[in-house]
Scaffold this motif. Structure first.
Motif, mmCIF file in Angstrom:
data_model
loop_
_atom_site.group_PDB
_atom_site.id
_atom_site.type_symbol
_atom_site.label_atom_id
_atom_site.label_comp_id
_atom_site.label_asym_id
_atom_site.label_seq_id
_atom_site.Cartn_x
_atom_site.Cartn_y
_atom_site.Cartn_z
ATOM 1 N N HIS A 123 0.852 -1.187 0.000
ATOM 2 C CA HIS A 123 0.000 0.000 0.000
ATOM 3 C C HIS A 123 0.892 1.243 0.000
ATOM 4 C CE1 HIS A 123 -3.769 -2.077 0.555
ATOM 5 N NE2 HIS A 123 -3.191 -2.838 1.480
ATOM 6 N N THR A 124 0.381 2.333 -0.503
ATOM 7 C CA THR A 124 1.136 3.585 -0.547
ATOM 8 C C THR A 124 1.632 3.981 0.846
ATOM 9 O OG1 THR A 124 -0.130 4.290 -2.468
ATOM 10 C CG2 THR A 124 1.006 6.016 -1.232
ATOM 11 N N ALA A 125 0.774 3.864 1.845
ATOM 12 C CA ALA A 125 1.162 4.227 3.214
ATOM 13 C C ALA A 125 2.327 3.368 3.705
ATOM 14 C CB ALA A 125 -0.033 4.093 4.153
ATOM 15 N N ASP A 126 2.358 2.098 3.295
ATOM 16 C CA ASP A 126 3.462 1.220 3.696
ATOM 17 C C ASP A 126 4.773 1.636 3.045
ATOM 18 O OD1 ASP A 126 1.708 -0.297 5.253
ATOM 19 O OD2 ASP A 126 1.265 -1.668 3.590
ATOM 20 N N ALA A 129 5.943 4.608 4.912
ATOM 21 C CA ALA A 129 6.429 4.182 6.228
ATOM 22 C C ALA A 129 7.813 3.537 6.146
ATOM 23 C CB ALA A 129 5.431 3.204 6.865
#
Length: 174
Positions: A123-126, A129
């Motif tokens: 995912h983009t957030a991962d 992160a």
């Protein structure tokens, strides 16, 4: 992971590569590069453009042309590319620590934008992160001095360190 100053990613409407390519090459010829090349990427809607012109200068001049000429109909967003790597988190991390970090001064603020296309492994957030902690500078998501832009384009990833105004977008101008 060699640095390039002559590549751009240009967004265009899906299934409109041919007219976008003609428009891109016409604009670059007008700017002084009659030998520029525009190629398809693994992602419909994103062209890879090679030019002998400085990519930031192309962006600046596209912005000037916007006010003096008809608005581009197909080549709707132009983004300079500083570095390429494989679309792999380990390769992206290596590029961030070896090349990107030194482009952001300790007193400068930064933000990150990830454009993920045709890569479903994370995912983009991962991705953010995993990459963001590698840059030990103060974050400012509203008005950063530098923007680390990560464009996952199929099997290849373009990473750039941009200042405000380094992207040309028709949508942002109208």
């Amino acid at each position: 992971m060699a640095r390039t100053t002559t590549d751009l990613l240009v967004s265009y409407p899906w299934r409109r590569f041919r007219p976008a390519r003609r428009e891109i090459l016409r604009i670059l010829k007008h700017l002084g590069d009659g030998s520029a090349r525009a190629e398809r990427t693994d992602v419909d809607g994103v062209a890879l453009v090679h030019t002998v012109l400085d990519s930031r200068e192309v962006i600046r001049r596209c912005s000037e042309l916007f006010h003096a000429a008809p608005v581009p109909e197909f080549a709707i967003k132009w983004v300079p590319v500083d570095y390429w790597c494989d679309t792999d988190l380990a390769a992206m991390k290596r590029l961030i620590t070896e090349s990107i970090l030194v482009e952001i001064e300790p007193h400068e603020t930064w933000g990150m934008k990830v454009e993920k296309r045709r890569w479903q492994n994370c995912h983009t957030a991962d991705i953010v992160a995993q990459l963001a902690p590698l840059i030990d500078r103060r974050v400012d998501l509203g008005h950063p001095d530098k923007l680390v832009r990560v464009d996952l384009v199929g099997r290849r990833t373009a990473i750039s360190v941009l200042r405000p105004g380094d992207i040309f977008s028709v949508a942002a101008r109208v």
